[in-house]
Design an enzyme around this catalytic site. Structure first.
Site, PDB file in Angstrom:
ATOM      1  N   TYR A  53       0.817  -1.224   0.000  1.00  0.00           N
ATOM      2  CA  TYR A  53       0.000   0.000   0.000  1.00  0.00           C
ATOM      3  C   TYR A  53       0.850   1.274   0.000  1.00  0.00           C
ATOM      4  O   TYR A  53       0.351   2.340  -0.317  1.00  0.00           O
ATOM      5  CB  TYR A  53      -0.926   0.075   1.234  1.00  0.00           C
ATOM      6  N   HIS A 111       0.268 -11.760   1.901  1.00  0.00           N
ATOM      7  CA  HIS A 111      -0.773 -10.905   1.307  1.00  0.00           C
ATOM      8  C   HIS A 111      -1.615 -11.645   0.255  1.00  0.00           C
ATOM      9  O   HIS A 111      -2.834 -11.527   0.231  1.00  0.00           O
ATOM     10  CB  HIS A 111      -0.101  -9.678   0.679  1.00  0.00           C
TER      11      HIS A 111
HETATM   12  N1  LIG Z   1      -5.738  -8.133   1.885  1.00  0.00           N
HETATM   13  C1  LIG Z   1      -6.081  -7.579   0.748  1.00  0.00           C
HETATM   14  O1  LIG Z   1      -5.790  -8.074  -0.346  1.00  0.00           O
HETATM   15  C2  LIG Z   1      -6.873  -6.295   0.768  1.00  0.00           C
HETATM   16  C3  LIG Z   1      -7.503  -5.854  -0.403  1.00  0.00           C
HETATM   17  C4  LIG Z   1      -8.253  -4.677  -0.335  1.00  0.00           C
HETATM   18  C5  LIG Z   1      -8.355  -3.971   0.861  1.00  0.00           C
HETATM   19  N2  LIG Z   1      -7.704  -4.414   1.985  1.00  0.00           N
HETATM   20  C6  LIG Z   1      -7.820  -3.680   3.269  1.00  0.00           C
HETATM   21  O2  LIG Z   1      -9.200  -3.410   3.486  1.00  0.00           O
HETATM   22  C7  LIG Z   1      -9.346  -2.018   3.742  1.00  0.00           C
HETATM   23  C8  LIG Z   1     -10.732  -1.557   3.349  1.00  0.00           C
HETATM   24  O3  LIG Z   1     -10.966  -1.758   1.974  1.00  0.00           O
HETATM   25  P1  LIG Z   1     -11.219  -0.539   0.976  1.00  0.00           P
HETATM   26  O4  LIG Z   1     -10.544   0.611   1.572  1.00  0.00           O
HETATM   27  O5  LIG Z   1     -10.774  -0.907  -0.368  1.00  0.00           O
HETATM   28  O6  LIG Z   1     -12.813  -0.451   0.915  1.00  0.00           O
HETATM   29  P2  LIG Z   1     -14.022  -0.232   1.950  1.00  0.00           P
HETATM   30  O7  LIG Z   1     -13.539  -0.118   3.344  1.00  0.00           O
HETATM   31  O8  LIG Z   1     -15.043  -1.266   1.616  1.00  0.00           O
HETATM   32  O9  LIG Z   1     -14.611   1.135   1.420  1.00  0.00           O
HETATM   33  C9  LIG Z   1     -14.004   2.363   1.747  1.00  0.00           C
HETATM   34  C10 LIG Z   1     -14.868   3.484   1.184  1.00  0.00           C
HETATM   35  O10 LIG Z   1     -16.204   3.380   1.692  1.00  0.00           O
HETATM   36  C11 LIG Z   1     -16.729   4.668   1.904  1.00  0.00           C
HETATM   37  N3  LIG Z   1     -17.080   4.806   3.321  1.00  0.00           N
HETATM   38  C12 LIG Z   1     -16.351   4.438   4.413  1.00  0.00           C
HETATM   39  N4  LIG Z   1     -17.012   4.739   5.550  1.00  0.00           N
HETATM   40  C13 LIG Z   1     -18.164   5.320   5.178  1.00  0.00           C
HETATM   41  C14 LIG Z   1     -19.263   5.863   5.886  1.00  0.00           C
HETATM   42  N5  LIG Z   1     -19.310   5.836   7.212  1.00  0.00           N
HETATM   43  N6  LIG Z   1     -20.288   6.396   5.163  1.00  0.00           N
HETATM   44  C15 LIG Z   1     -20.266   6.417   3.815  1.00  0.00           C
HETATM   45  N7  LIG Z   1     -19.253   5.919   3.076  1.00  0.00           N
HETATM   46  C16 LIG Z   1     -18.216   5.380   3.758  1.00  0.00           C
HETATM   47  C17 LIG Z   1     -15.654   5.663   1.548  1.00  0.00           C
HETATM   48  O11 LIG Z   1     -15.873   6.031   0.191  1.00  0.00           O
HETATM   49  P3  LIG Z   1     -15.774   7.578  -0.252  1.00  0.00           P
HETATM   50  O12 LIG Z   1     -14.374   7.955   0.075  1.00  0.00           O
HETATM   51  O13 LIG Z   1     -16.084   7.513  -1.708  1.00  0.00           O
HETATM   52  O14 LIG Z   1     -16.797   8.308   0.577  1.00  0.00           O
HETATM   53  C18 LIG Z   1     -14.389   4.840   1.659  1.00  0.00           C
HETATM   54  O15 LIG Z   1     -13.360   5.323   0.852  1.00  0.00           O
HETATM   55  C19 LIG Z   1      -8.217  -1.394   2.927  1.00  0.00           C
HETATM   56  O16 LIG Z   1      -8.001  -0.049   3.276  1.00  0.00           O
HETATM   57  C20 LIG Z   1      -7.092  -2.339   3.269  1.00  0.00           C
HETATM   58  O17 LIG Z   1      -6.580  -2.030   4.552  1.00  0.00           O
HETATM   59  C21 LIG Z   1      -6.980  -5.570   1.945  1.00  0.00           C
END
Ligand SMILES: NC(=O)c1ccc[n+]([C@@H]2O[C@H](COP(=O)([O-])OP(=O)(O)OC[C@H]3O[C@@H](n4cnc5c(N)ncnc54)[C@H](OP(=O)(O)O)[C@@H]3O)[C@@H](O)[C@H]2O)c1
Length: 282
Positions: A53, A111
């Protein structure tokens, strides 16, 4: 002890806060330290990062900026599939710790699976990081049922978690069952389906009935399930606070079932052609 506002999940007597702050993408990198610091100040006792990241540096800076005691915060990082060979793996762990200026992480994950390198070699390197005191706990990410069985059988150490995509629009029953067999928790990445599920009429209806937001209901649906942890990302202080404020309501069995049925949408968001394994069919 982690000073977290969220409840904990326990694996072999080790507790992890069930809500962590995800740090995968910061569209405005200059704000990253501020956002991670706000998360810590808002009661997140768990931060999720990865070498891939590019956010480890900011995680380390936020820890120092907030002055949070190291024992009060759970840090997870990950080693990419490009570093699945033992020497590369060890170098990656060293770089992660150096970048964050930490002596250890609480959880170190593989990962993505790497089919070109024997899993036994990568698991061996993971265990060595634990034995060397560089990681308190170890685990896997994006492992399918077959790979979970293989990893658990190879590993002489308890695998703490499998971090996989899980939200209301995907069926992960098989993965969850396989993890349960070995006492492995499940950490949900993209728990809000990057916002897609927040527009769902059923989720909005349930949210209104509790006077909560769709994000809060989605996260509650996840962590109300046994041994489930979620690491939502949020890019505003309001959203950061909202996502950790889940203690004062619970979902009825009927509401849990209604949201579980949304899995028929069958949405997988994180599906990179270059590294995805052959996913389990629903
Ligand atoms: N292990 C892996 O391969 C892998 C892969 C992907 C992710 N991850 C981990 O998972 C974490 C989360 O995944 P992600 O960041 O891709 O997606 P997510 O948490 O599903 O979605 C994040 C987005 O949801 C919206 N959001 C968050 N809280 C909100 C609220 N209270 N109200 C309205 N909208 C809200 C925001 O969008 P807006 O900014 O558009 O408002 C935010 O950018 C990552 O940061 C990472 O640490 C791991």
């Amino acid at each position: 002890m982690f000073s977290s506002a969220s409840p904990t999940v326990s694996v072999s007597g080790v507790n992890i806060p069930s809500i962590g702050y995800g740090t995968m993408l910061f569209p405005e990198p200059e704000k990253a330290v501020t956002l991670i610091s706000e998360a810590i100040k808002s009661g997140y006792g768990h931060i999720d990062t990865a070498r891939k990241y590019g956010t480890e540096k900011w995680v380390g800076e936020a820890l120092r900026f907030t002055g949070v005691g190291r024992e009060n915060i759970w840090i997870t990082t990950k080693v990419t599939e490009e570093n699945a060979k033992a020497d590369d793996f060890a170098r990656s762990v060293y770089k992660s710790l150096q970048t964050m200026q930490l002596n250890y992480v609480d959880l170190l994950l593989i990962h993505w699976p790497q089919p070109k390198i024997p899993l036994s070699e990568t698991i061996g390197a993971l265990i060595k990081a634990k034995q060397d005191g560089l990681a308190k706990n170890i685990g896997i990410s994006n492992f399918t049922v077959d790979l979970i069985h293989k990893a658990a059988q190879i590993s002489s150490e308890q695998l703490f978690t499998n971090q996989v995509e899980y939200h209301p629009y995907i069926n992960q029953d098989k993965v969850i069952q396989a993890c349960k067999k070995y006492g492995i928790s499940v950490t949900c990445h993209v728990p809000l389906a990057r916002g897609v599920v927040l527009k769902d009429p059923e989720i909005i209806k349930i949210a209104k009935s509790h006077q909560k937001s769709p994000a809060q209901v989605t996260l509650k649906w996840l962590i109300q399930q046994e041994n489930i942890i979620a690491v939502p990302r949020a890019l505003s202080v309001d959203q950061i606070k909202e996502n950790i404020s889940l203690a004062d309501f619970s979902l009825s069995d009927e509401q849990m079932d209604t949201i579980s049925k949304l899995r028929s949408k069958n949405l997988r968001i994180v599906d990179p052609e270059v590294r995805r394994p052959v996913w389990d069919l629903p």
